[in-house]
Scaffold this active site. Structure first.
Site, PDB file in Angstrom:
ATOM      1  CD  GLU A  39      81.529 -67.578  18.154  1.00 32.02           C
ATOM      2  OE1 GLU A  39      81.155 -68.673  18.589  1.00 32.02           O
ATOM      3  OE2 GLU A  39      82.736 -67.305  17.919  1.00 32.02           O
ATOM      4  CE  LYS A 110      81.188 -72.572  18.164  1.00 35.95           C
ATOM      5  NZ  LYS A 110      81.952 -71.511  18.870  1.00 35.95           N
ATOM      6  CB  CYS A 144      83.871 -69.544  16.020  1.00 32.35           C
ATOM      7  SG  CYS A 144      85.479 -68.932  16.631  1.00 32.35           S
TER       8      CYS A 144
END
Length: 258
Positions: A39, A110, A144
Site C-alpha cells: 500500500e 480505497k 489494508c
C-alpha cells in the site's frame, strides 16, 4: 506471481520507486509475470507532504511502471496517493492500480479509510474486479483495513474475481490478526489470495511483513518473515473450480436469507 515485501521510506518517492523497480526486475528475472507492491509503496502515509507527493492523472509514478511492464511483459499491482480536483478543491484518494503489459488496466479507490486516514483521504464509492486482458483473469483488489470487511472480498468474488489481492500497511502488534484475516478471506471465498505487507517503520508505526500467497483452499503457498524480500509462487486459478466443487459454498449460499 510475486509479492515485493519492501521497506517503504517515509515521504521519499524517488528512493521507493527505485527500490520497487529494482526488486521487480529481480522478480521478473526469476520468472514472475505478476508483481504486487505494498500500500502507498512510493510515499508511505506522508500526510505532511501529501499535497506535493499526491499525483493527478496521468500519474507519473504509474507511468514509469507502465513503461517497465511493457518492456518486461508483466503486470504490477499496488497503490499510490491520488489527487483529484472536485469543484476546484483537491481531494486525495488511496488509489489502487493494476498495470498490465504497458497500460493501466484499472484502478480502485480505497472505500474504507482507516482512523487518521479519514482526515486526509476521501472514500471511494465503487467496488468491482479489474479485468486483466492478457492474463484473462479478474483481480479483486482491496486495500489494508478492508481485510477486516468480509463484504468487500465477497462482493468481488460474486462479481467473478479470480484472484484476491490485498495491498497493505498492517503494523505491529497486529500480526496475528493480519494472518488470520488473510487466510479467512481466502477460505471463505475459495479464492487464491496475495496479501502484500511492508517491513520497516514510519514515524507512527512499525511493520512486520508476513506477506503471503494463499491458495484457493486456504493453503499457504509462500510466506515471508519480517525482512525485506520477495516471495513467489505459481497460482493456478483453474484449481478454484475443483475447490468449489469439493465444498460447494457458493452453490449452497442462501441468497434469499442474506
Amino acid at each position: 506471481m510475486a509479492c515485493i515485501q519492501m521497506e517503504v521510506v517515509h515521504c521519499s518517492k524517488s528512493d521507493n520507486l527505485t527500490k520497487a523497480m529494482s526488486m521487480a526486475e529481480k522478480a521478473v528475472s526469476s520468472g514472475a509475470d505478476m508483481i504486487v507492491l505494498p500500500e502507498v509503496f512510493s510515499t508511505g502515509f506522508c500526510y505532511e507532504g501529501i499535497s506535493d507527493l499526491a499525483e493527478e492523472a496521468p500519474f507519473p509514478t504509474i507511468g514509469k511502471l507502465i513503461d517497465f511492464s511493457k518492456s518486461k511483459e508483466c503486470t504490477i499491482i499496488g497503490s499510490i496517493i491520488e489527487a483529484r480536483l472536485q469543484e476546484g478543491v483537491p481531494l486525495f484518494y488511496n488509489m489502487g492500480f493494476c498495470v498490465e503489459h504497458g497500460k493501466l488496466a484499472g484502478v480502485y479507490r480505497k472505500s474504507h479509510p482507516f482512523l487518521r486516514e479519514q482526515n486526509y483521504f476521501a472514500a471511494g464509492n465503487s467496488i468491482h474486479p479489474i479485468f486483466l486482458e492478457k492474463h484473462g483473469v479478474k483481480i479483486g483488489l482491496e486495500i489494508c483495513y478492508e481485510l477486516r470487511f468480509p463484504e468487500v472480498a465477497r462482493k468481488l468474488a460474486l462479481e467473478g474475481a479470480d484472484l484476491l489481492v490485498t495491498v497493505a500497511q498492517f503494523p505491529h502488534p497486529r500480526k496475528y490478526l493480519w494472518r488470520t484475516l488473510a487466510l479467512a478471506r481466502s477460505i471463505e471465498n475459495q479464492m487464491p489470495h496475495i496479501a502484500c505487507n511492508p517491513v520497516g517503520s514510519s514515524p507512527t508505526s512499525s511493520f512486520f511483513g508476513n506477506s503471503m500467497i494463499i491458495g484457493a483452499a486456504g493453503d499457504v503457498l509462500a510466506e515471508a518473515d519480517d525482512k525485506e524480500c520477495m516471495i513467489m509462487h505459481l497460482i493456478d486459478t483453474a484449481n478454484t473450480d475443483k475447490v468449489r466443487l469439493d465444498i460447494p459454498v457458493f452453490s449452497d449460499r442462501r441468497a434469499d436469507l442474506y
